[in-house]
Enzyme design. Structure first.
Site, short mmCIF file in Angstrom:
data_model
loop_
_atom_site.label_atom_id
_atom_site.label_comp_id
_atom_site.label_asym_id
_atom_site.label_seq_id
_atom_site.Cartn_x
_atom_site.Cartn_y
_atom_site.Cartn_z
N GLY A 33 113.25 78.12 -10.07
CA GLY A 33 114.76 78.39 -10.36
C GLY A 33 115.18 79.92 -10.57
O GLY A 33 114.46 80.20 -11.95
N GLN A 43 120.61 85.34 -15.34
CA GLN A 43 119.59 85.68 -16.26
C GLN A 43 118.32 86.59 -15.75
O GLN A 43 117.22 87.20 -16.84
CB GLN A 43 118.30 84.37 -15.39
CG GLN A 43 119.09 83.40 -16.12
CD GLN A 43 117.94 82.12 -15.53
OE1 GLN A 43 117.62 81.75 -14.30
NE2 GLN A 43 116.90 81.76 -16.49
N CYS A 51 114.01 75.86 -19.99
CA CYS A 51 115.14 77.16 -19.21
C CYS A 51 114.25 78.47 -19.37
O CYS A 51 113.67 79.02 -20.30
CB CYS A 51 116.23 77.18 -19.29
SG CYS A 51 117.13 78.86 -18.78
N LEU A 52 114.08 80.00 -18.41
CA LEU A 52 113.41 80.95 -18.97
C LEU A 52 114.29 81.62 -19.68
O LEU A 52 113.55 82.95 -20.04
CB LEU A 52 113.15 81.90 -17.28
CG LEU A 52 112.30 81.04 -16.51
CD1 LEU A 52 112.75 81.98 -14.92
CD2 LEU A 52 110.91 80.80 -17.06
N HIS A 110 121.03 73.10 -12.36
CA HIS A 110 120.63 74.32 -13.22
C HIS A 110 120.69 74.84 -12.99
O HIS A 110 121.52 76.21 -13.94
CB HIS A 110 119.17 73.85 -13.91
CG HIS A 110 118.69 74.70 -15.02
ND1 HIS A 110 118.86 73.84 -16.14
CD2 HIS A 110 118.94 76.10 -14.97
CE1 HIS A 110 117.72 74.95 -16.88
NE2 HIS A 110 118.22 76.75 -16.07
N GLU A 111 120.44 75.72 -11.91
CA GLU A 111 121.15 77.42 -11.32
C GLU A 111 121.67 77.72 -10.87
O GLU A 111 122.97 78.50 -11.64
CB GLU A 111 119.82 78.01 -10.32
CG GLU A 111 118.36 77.64 -11.06
CD GLU A 111 118.09 78.34 -12.17
OE1 GLU A 111 119.10 79.48 -12.30
OE2 GLU A 111 116.87 78.06 -12.29
N HIS A 113 124.54 78.60 -14.57
CA HIS A 113 123.91 79.50 -14.69
C HIS A 113 125.01 80.41 -14.63
O HIS A 113 125.99 81.54 -15.02
CB HIS A 113 122.64 79.91 -14.80
CG HIS A 113 121.43 80.17 -14.99
ND1 HIS A 113 121.20 80.27 -16.90
CD2 HIS A 113 120.42 79.45 -15.06
CE1 HIS A 113 120.26 79.79 -17.45
NE2 HIS A 113 119.97 78.96 -16.26
#
Length: 183
Positions: A45, A50, A96-97, A138-139, A142
């Protein structure tokens, strides 16, 4: 186009994102670029904050999580709003990226009902459960300016403080390009 991933500590990650207006940008191109960026970083995701864009836009492709239910689960979410979270709460280790090298257990509800538009500006209201719901939650966080680390206990946050500060200063190992706020 592959974007650098914005690292922990950048203010864009803690800001509630703005809605996207139809016609304001090429959402199909942005989705394509975000999928390409996400795949390059081995993610499932990616939210627009991000990549430094404070807009209500995220993509998911949870097929690599290797669960039968997630085969073909690839979606674009524009101006999403979670209408309801229900079901059992369950813990799962998230990463998380934007926070490379950190994985922690986060507890979330197992079912969500979400309203959104896709890359063709088709409106949807759907219900997702299990890992699909978790990836979306999760996304979605963000675009609300929330990181998975915000769910951790004060004790866990203290333990991770040095590592998180290091990430914001560029002391992080990632196999993808990143943009660090303190550099």
């Amino acid at each position: 186009m592959i974007y650098p991933i914005v690292a922990y500590g950048d203010t864009v990650l803690k800001k509630k994102a703005s809605p996207v207006t139809q016609g304001e940008l090429d959402v199909k191109k942005l989705a394509e670029d975000m999928f390409e960026t996400m795949y390059e970083a081995n993610g499932v995701g990616l939210a627009a904050p991000q990549i430094g864009k404070s807009i209500r836009f995220f993509v998911v492709d949870a097929e690599p999580m290797d669960e039968e239910k997630l085969v073909g689960f690839k979606k674009v979410f524009i101006n999403a709003t979670i209408l309801e979270e229900s079901g059992e709460e369950w813990a799962y280790q998230e990463g998380c990226l934007s926070i490379p090298g950190v994985r922690e257990e986060v507890t979330r509800k197992s079912v969500i009902k979400i309203h959104y538009w896709d890359e063709n500006w088709v409106e949807h209201t759907d219900v997702f459960d299990g890992l699909a719901a978790r990836v979306i939650q999760h996304e979605y966080d963000h675009i609300e300016g929330v990181l998975f680390t915000d769910y951790l206990s004060p004790f866990k946050k203290r333990i991770l403080k040095g590592k998180l500060t290091g990430i914001s200063r560029g002391v992080a190992r990632a196999d993808y390009r990143m943009r660090f706020p303190a550099k």
